[in-house]
Scaffold this motif. Structure first.
Motif, PDB file in Angstrom:
ATOM      1  N   GLU A  45      39.723 -42.284   3.467  1.00  0.00           N
ATOM      2  CA  GLU A  45      38.834 -41.722   2.461  1.00  0.00           C
ATOM      3  C   GLU A  45      39.122 -42.320   1.085  1.00  0.00           C
ATOM      4  O   GLU A  45      40.269 -42.670   0.773  1.00  0.00           O
ATOM      5  CB  GLU A  45      38.996 -40.194   2.394  1.00  0.00           C
ATOM      6  CG  GLU A  45      38.678 -39.472   3.690  1.00  0.00           C
ATOM      7  CD  GLU A  45      37.211 -39.602   4.082  1.00  0.00           C
ATOM      8  OE1 GLU A  45      36.350 -39.729   3.186  1.00  0.00           O
ATOM      9  OE2 GLU A  45      36.927 -39.562   5.292  1.00  0.00           O
ATOM     10  N   HIS A  92      38.187 -46.532   8.108  1.00  0.00           N
ATOM     11  CA  HIS A  92      38.590 -45.246   8.702  1.00  0.00           C
ATOM     12  C   HIS A  92      40.037 -45.249   9.204  1.00  0.00           C
ATOM     13  O   HIS A  92      40.692 -44.203   9.267  1.00  0.00           O
ATOM     14  CB  HIS A  92      37.648 -44.866   9.854  1.00  0.00           C
ATOM     15  CG  HIS A  92      37.990 -45.520  11.161  1.00  0.00           C
ATOM     16  ND1 HIS A  92      37.678 -46.839  11.443  1.00  0.00           N
ATOM     17  CD2 HIS A  92      38.657 -45.042  12.252  1.00  0.00           C
ATOM     18  CE1 HIS A  92      38.107 -47.139  12.657  1.00  0.00           C
ATOM     19  NE2 HIS A  92      38.701 -46.086  13.171  1.00  0.00           N
ATOM     20  N   GLU A 146      32.373 -47.184   5.783  1.00  0.00           N
ATOM     21  CA  GLU A 146      33.180 -46.020   6.192  1.00  0.00           C
ATOM     22  C   GLU A 146      33.964 -46.329   7.471  1.00  0.00           C
ATOM     23  O   GLU A 146      35.150 -45.985   7.592  1.00  0.00           O
ATOM     24  CB  GLU A 146      32.283 -44.804   6.402  1.00  0.00           C
ATOM     25  CG  GLU A 146      31.616 -44.271   5.131  1.00  0.00           C
ATOM     26  CD  GLU A 146      30.435 -45.127   4.666  1.00  0.00           C
ATOM     27  OE1 GLU A 146      30.036 -44.982   3.496  1.00  0.00           O
ATOM     28  OE2 GLU A 146      29.932 -45.937   5.486  1.00  0.00           O
ATOM     29  N   ILE A 197      42.601 -45.859  -1.164  1.00  0.00           N
ATOM     30  CA  ILE A 197      42.077 -45.368   0.111  1.00  0.00           C
ATOM     31  C   ILE A 197      43.225 -44.660   0.802  1.00  0.00           C
ATOM     32  O   ILE A 197      44.304 -45.248   1.011  1.00  0.00           O
ATOM     33  CB  ILE A 197      41.549 -46.512   0.994  1.00  0.00           C
ATOM     34  CG1 ILE A 197      40.428 -47.273   0.291  1.00  0.00           C
ATOM     35  CG2 ILE A 197      41.069 -45.980   2.342  1.00  0.00           C
ATOM     36  CD1 ILE A 197      40.006 -48.544   0.999  1.00  0.00           C
TER      37      ILE A 197
END
Length: 449
Positions: free
Chosen positions: A401, A365, A361, A397
């Motif tokens: 996310e 980001h 993650e 992406i």
């Protein structure tokens, strides 16, 4: 465990009687069971046993390798006679020979500490069918899962024994267990497939089969209604399921055979920076309860951890004795792999890209628009230049996310550039022989619409 070493001793004695200067021999004996469930019905029930002996003989700078599956004295004598006859007529190969530094004797605890033999009773065929059924039922319980390609469960046991005329002898056993399932979501032209699997040396380390069924279903459903992104340059994340393939390309490029033939884009990169600082890649045959672990390699050399890449610098080739001699190096570094047929070649054991500092993650980001690759297909890898091109599918992406699924794309680059920009996450995966976490590589070419 029934000793196989007496058969190897006989084979070596017979090889000497027929004229060999030196010889080594390997026996691999295996048994396996597997079962598949498809649409609730048993398919592919299989029980197999195998036995293979490989004899390698050396005669006046020449080498020959033969294989058989009969351990009777008469058969071994015929095998040795044939091998020695071949060794007298093949072209010279002066760099072939036994390992210069064999592990004599094998330490008493070398095998026990690896914990390669599951003490639990192997699962019966009925148990394997039940586990496979649990996987499939769990997957088919999800709305939108429309078909199953099958769920399977397997178990295996292998005996490995090696002996050389220089005095090395060693034998060990290895168990293996595995679950796998593939399912389909959607209908018609919109149908999507995905899978889940897990393998382990010990049954106790296997994931719950129902959980694997649920995972396969969730993955297949998430791939419905894929799109194709616009062609361009994107940051790319490789999921752990496919990240290990990059390690496999590295292993091929630093294989001693490729270096000897000058058939590698890394042939001039020893002791140079190939990855960024902080990157460490280790080949380690001493890790307990992993399928690639072993107490000795295919030539009877000690298995020790080896940092192939340390702080970004490439420090070692993968070497067996022949490649070491051809490259003018003092000895093999214990990376000889051996088949049941007796052939020897350099390879890996447990190849491991050490985890980075950030989670997947955190690694994505700051990506405004990129791609997460979860499946690769096809292969157009030029090992002379490092040019890389593979078909793939996965997810976009967006703003850090995971977004919509994508398929029918091609991701391309050059492995030298890719290695230099590679960033590992901290989600290391120890399921397969090439262990890698999520990997991020920026500025890769992606062909879509």
């Amino acid at each position: 465990m029934t000793s196989l070493l007496s058969h190897l001793d006989d084979a070596l004695k017979l090889a000497r009687q027929h004229g060999a200067d030196q010889a080594d021999a390997v026996v691999i004996r295996g048994q396996s069971r597997s079962a598949m469930i498809r649409q609730g019905k048993a398919e592919g029930i299989r029980h197999a046993e195998s036995l293979s002996l490989g004899l390698r003989v050396f005669h006046e700078g020449r080498v020959a390798t033969v294989a058989g599956n009969d351990l009777t004295p008469e058969a071994l004598s015929q095998l040795a006679e044939r091998a020695c006859a071949m060794a007298k007529v093949v072209p010279p190969s002066p760099d072939d020979g036994l390992a210069a530094q064999p592990l004599i004797p094998v330490p008493a605890n070398a095998i026990a500490t690896l914990d390669l033999l599951d003490p639990a009773t192997p699962p019966s065929m009925e148990t394997l069918l039940s586990k496979a059924q649990d996987m499939e039922e769990a997957a088919l319980s999800h709305d939108g899962i429309t078909n199953s390609s099958g769920a399977s469960a397997s178990t295996s046991l292998h005996d490995v024994a090696l002996a050389t005329s220089a005095g090395f002898t060693g034998q060990y056993q290895r168990s293996g267990h595995g679950y796998g399932i593939s399912v389909l979501a959607g209908t018609g032209a919109q149908m999507q497939r995905d899978y889940a699997f897990h393998s382990a040396v010990h049954q106790a380390d296997l994931e719950n089969p129902a959980q694997l069924g649920h995972e396969a279903a969730r993955r297949a459903l998430a791939r419905l209604n894929p799109t194709r992104p616009k062609t361009g340059l994107y940051p790319v994340l490789f999921d752990p399921r496919v990240a290990g393939s990059l390690l496999a390309h590295l292993a091929g490029a630093i294989n001693g055979s490729a270096i000897v033939q000058e058939a590698s884009f890394l042939k001039d990169k020893l002791n140079h920076a190939v990855f960024s600082r902080g990157i460490t890649i280790t080949d380690d045959p001493t890790l307990p309860r992993l399928a690639g672990s072993r107490p000795f390699d295919g030539e009877g050399t000690a298995g020790r951890p080896l940092n192939l890449v340390e702080d970004g610098q490439l420090h070692h080739w993968l070497l067996d004795s022949r490649c070491a001699r051809k490259l003018g190096l003092p000895a093999s570094n214990g990376r000889a792999n051996r088949s049941g047929g007796g052939s020897v070649h350099p390879g890996t054991s447990n190849l491991l890209l050490h985890a980075g500092q950030h989670s997947p993650e955190e690694l994505r980001h700051d990506i405004k628009e990129g791609v997460l690759i979860t499946e690769l297909m096809g292969s157009a890898i030029n090992m002379l230049t490092g040019d890389y091109s593979r078909g793939g599918s996965g997810f976009m992406i967006r703003n850090g996310e995971i977004a919509e699924p994508v398929s029918g794309i091609t991701v391309a680059g050059n492995l030298l550039d890719m290695f230099a920009r590679l960033i590992p996450a901290n989600d290391i995966n120890l399921m397969m022989g090439h262990h890698a976490p999520t990997i991020r590589i920026d500025q890769m070419s992606l062909a879509g619409d």
